[in-house]
Design an enzyme around this catalytic site. Structure first.
Site, PDB file in Angstrom:
ATOM      1  N   ARG A  51     -36.906 -63.679  69.930  1.00  9.20           N
ATOM      2  CA  ARG A  51     -35.867 -62.645  69.713  1.00  9.20           C
ATOM      3  C   ARG A  51     -34.666 -62.978  70.588  1.00  9.20           C
ATOM      4  O   ARG A  51     -33.521 -62.919  70.161  1.00  9.20           O
ATOM      5  CB  ARG A  51     -36.401 -61.239  70.009  1.00  9.20           C
ATOM      6  CG  ARG A  51     -35.282 -60.200  70.093  1.00  9.20           C
ATOM      7  CD  ARG A  51     -35.710 -58.741  69.909  1.00  9.20           C
ATOM      8  NE  ARG A  51     -36.972 -58.398  70.512  1.00  9.20           N
ATOM      9  CZ  ARG A  51     -37.197 -58.272  71.837  1.00  9.20           C
ATOM     10  NH1 ARG A  51     -36.202 -58.454  72.698  1.00  9.20           N
ATOM     11  NH2 ARG A  51     -38.390 -57.970  72.282  1.00  9.20           N
ATOM     12  N   TYR A 103     -15.938 -53.411  52.723  1.00  5.92           N
ATOM     13  CA  TYR A 103     -17.253 -53.413  52.099  1.00  5.92           C
ATOM     14  C   TYR A 103     -17.861 -52.004  52.211  1.00  5.92           C
ATOM     15  O   TYR A 103     -17.777 -51.358  53.269  1.00  5.92           O
ATOM     16  CB  TYR A 103     -18.116 -54.440  52.832  1.00  5.92           C
ATOM     17  CG  TYR A 103     -19.517 -54.519  52.305  1.00  5.92           C
ATOM     18  CD1 TYR A 103     -19.760 -55.019  51.041  1.00  5.92           C
ATOM     19  CD2 TYR A 103     -20.589 -54.091  53.071  1.00  5.92           C
ATOM     20  CE1 TYR A 103     -21.049 -55.077  50.553  1.00  5.92           C
ATOM     21  CE2 TYR A 103     -21.877 -54.156  52.590  1.00  5.92           C
ATOM     22  CZ  TYR A 103     -22.105 -54.654  51.323  1.00  5.92           C
ATOM     23  OH  TYR A 103     -23.369 -54.715  50.842  1.00  5.92           O
ATOM     24  N   ASP A 175     -13.745 -58.976  59.338  1.00  7.08           N
ATOM     25  CA  ASP A 175     -14.836 -59.410  58.459  1.00  7.08           C
ATOM     26  C   ASP A 175     -14.270 -60.550  57.614  1.00  7.08           C
ATOM     27  O   ASP A 175     -13.434 -60.327  56.730  1.00  7.08           O
ATOM     28  CB  ASP A 175     -15.291 -58.225  57.596  1.00  7.08           C
ATOM     29  CG  ASP A 175     -16.444 -58.591  56.669  1.00  7.08           C
ATOM     30  OD1 ASP A 175     -16.575 -59.780  56.310  1.00  7.08           O
ATOM     31  OD2 ASP A 175     -17.191 -57.676  56.266  1.00  7.08           O
ATOM     32  N   LYS A 200     -23.185 -64.742  51.681  1.00  3.42           N
ATOM     33  CA  LYS A 200     -22.221 -65.035  50.630  1.00  3.42           C
ATOM     34  C   LYS A 200     -21.851 -66.524  50.665  1.00  3.42           C
ATOM     35  O   LYS A 200     -22.708 -67.354  50.467  1.00  3.42           O
ATOM     36  CB  LYS A 200     -21.021 -64.101  50.774  1.00  3.42           C
ATOM     37  CG  LYS A 200     -21.403 -62.621  51.063  1.00  3.42           C
ATOM     38  CD  LYS A 200     -22.123 -61.941  49.928  1.00  3.42           C
ATOM     39  CE  LYS A 200     -22.709 -60.579  50.284  1.00  3.42           C
ATOM     40  NZ  LYS A 200     -21.808 -59.616  50.880  1.00  3.42           N
TER      41      LYS A 200
HETATM   42  C1  LIG Z   1     -22.021 -58.366  51.550  1.00  4.65           C
HETATM   43  C2  LIG Z   1     -20.987 -58.015  52.537  1.00  4.65           C
HETATM   44  C3  LIG Z   1     -21.330 -57.422  53.763  1.00  4.65           C
HETATM   45  C4  LIG Z   1     -22.739 -57.034  54.101  1.00  4.65           C
HETATM   46  O1  LIG Z   1     -23.527 -58.152  54.287  1.00  4.65           O
HETATM   47  P1  LIG Z   1     -25.117 -58.223  53.972  1.00  4.65           P
HETATM   48  O2  LIG Z   1     -25.450 -59.635  54.274  1.00  4.65           O
HETATM   49  O3  LIG Z   1     -25.299 -57.824  52.555  1.00  4.65           O
HETATM   50  O4  LIG Z   1     -25.775 -57.242  54.902  1.00  4.65           O
HETATM   51  C5  LIG Z   1     -20.311 -57.176  54.655  1.00  4.65           C
HETATM   52  N1  LIG Z   1     -19.019 -57.485  54.377  1.00  4.65           N
HETATM   53  C6  LIG Z   1     -18.656 -58.043  53.207  1.00  4.65           C
HETATM   54  C7  LIG Z   1     -17.229 -58.372  52.962  1.00  4.65           C
HETATM   55  C8  LIG Z   1     -19.631 -58.321  52.259  1.00  4.65           C
HETATM   56  O5  LIG Z   1     -19.255 -58.865  51.089  1.00  4.65           O
END
Ligand SMILES: *Cc1c(COP(=O)(O)O)cnc(C)c1O
Length: 387
Positions: A51, A103, A175, A200
């Site tokens: 961890r 998001y 982000d 992604k």
């Molecule tokens: C999918 C997404 C998230 C969340 O991520 P997860 O891996 O699904 O928890 C956060 N920000 C953006 C822009 C996203 O497309």
């Protein structure tokens, strides 16, 4: 240490390369929870419990820190776990400003989870810098933005926002999921913290769920390391390996994603069924001048609306190549319906206010042949016309 100057080489050689013990060109999957100690406090390789730290995860963390130009990276079990770790920096009474398109899960964790701890938030149109500057009250401790933002692909001037944050002595959190460090490096524009849903583009193959955080100073690094170890939402060694593997091809994938998206966006725009289309690569798109300055390309996300005499149900059901699915950034083209899928967590009045209509379709352009992608979309549009 490998010798290279450019990010497409860093994708392959960055962070911790290979394995010194065997010469393996890939970092091994250290599938272990614990590490035998030679005596009390006498660690062999600096690791004591997975961890706290794991060599495969550490290689990924070093890689993303290098790619984003930060001082430290941290890997989590999902993008939301990464966001949660970052939001855990704040205290009761603090407030965070969110850009108006983010998001849905980022909104939800603030509205429904951090709300319990008395951490507030305001949604502000961060494309309007004067409005943003005025919205910063003494409680506001951070600006949290996406650019281009999800799902309307509005572009925020990251450097200008970071300058405003610095003036108020608060943090800028970006982000960077939609762009990746290959296309945009927020820390170089003044951001303090970068978050990724590595699920992604970074992973790129729709085969894992992961999140990453990169920070630009050692004090923030110490705090996030403490939160990561204390709350424990870490990424496992196998998924860390898969993510390193995915990142190696990020450059070639993003080039092809971008090229396909530019073509598909142009063709969709010419389609008489398309009422509105949002794509930061268009010269007349909102924020295009900022986009070309702060990022390498317009990316590969497109959102569009069909006229009311087209049925969305029929459109989605008529697709034979492009898949209807949550998520984005994989090699395969995906479409989603933000108002009922990725942004369903937003109450309807907020969705309406920020322009996430029921008609909006979000498209993640994959790396298939561009003609196959557009022909599938065009035939589905034809099928969906209500006569
Ligand atoms: C999918 C997404 C998230 C969340 O991520 P997860 O891996 O699904 O928890 C956060 N920000 C953006 C822009 C996203 O497309």
């Amino acid at each position: 240490m490998a010798n290279y100057k450019h990010i497409d080489s860093a994708l392959i050689h960055g962070g911790i390369y290979g394995d010194a013990l065997t010469g393996s060109v890939n970092v091994p999957i250290y599938q272990t929870s614990t590490y035998e100690q030679k005596g009390l406090g006498k660690l062999v390789g600096g690791y004591e419990y997975s961890r706290t730290g794991n060599p495969t995860r550490a290689a990924l963390e070093a890689l993303i820190a290098e790619l984003e130009g930060g001082v430290s990276g941290f890997a989590f079990g999902s993008g939301m776990a990464a966001t949660t770790a970052v939001l855990s920096l704040f205290h009761t009474g603090d407030k965070i400003i969110l850009s108006q398109n983010v998001y849905g899960g980022t909104y939800r964790v603030l509205a429904k989870v951090f709300d319990h701890f008395g951490i507030g938030f305001d949604i502000v149109d961060t494309t309007d810098l004067a409005v943003l500057d005025k919205a910063i009250t003494p409680e506001v401790k951070a600006l949290f933005i996406e650019s281009p933002a999800n799902p309307l692909l509005t572009v925020t001037d990251i450097k200008a926002v970071a300058d405003i944050a610095k003036k108020h002595n608060i943090l800028t959190i970006v982000d960077n999921t939609f762009m990746t460090p290959y296309l945009q490096r927020p820390i170089s524009l003044g951001a303090d913290i970068v978050i990724h849903s590595a699920t992604k583009y970074l992973g790129g193959h729709s085969d894992l769920v992961a999140g990453l955080v990169v920070v630009n100073d050692s004090e923030l690094a110490r705090k996030i390391a403490f939160i990561q170890n204390s709350t424990g939402g870490v990424l496992g060694p196998f998924d860390s390996f898969l993510l390193i593997r995915g990142i190696k091809t990020l450059g070639v994938r993003m080039d092809r994603h971008t090229q396909n998206a530019a073509f598909v966006a142009q063709r969709l725009r010419q389609n008489k069924a398309v009422k509105n289309i949002y794509y930061p690569g268009f010269e007349d798109a909102q924020g295009h001048d900022i986009q070309v300055w702060q990022a390498k390309t317009g990316g590969a996300m497109i959102s569009f609306e069909l006229y009311e005499n087209y049925s969305l149900e029929r459109f989605f059901e008529s697709l034979h190549l492009v898949a209807l699915a949550e998520s984005l950034g994989g090699v395969e083209s995906l479409v989603c319906h933000p108002s009922t899928m990725t942004h369903a967590a937003f109450p309807k009045d907020i969705r309406d206010a920020v322009g996430i209509t029921e008609n909006l379709i979000r498209l993640s352009v994959g790396i298939e042949n561009e003609m196959d992608i557009i022909e599938d979309l065009e035939q589905a549009i034809r099928q969906s016309e209500v006569k």
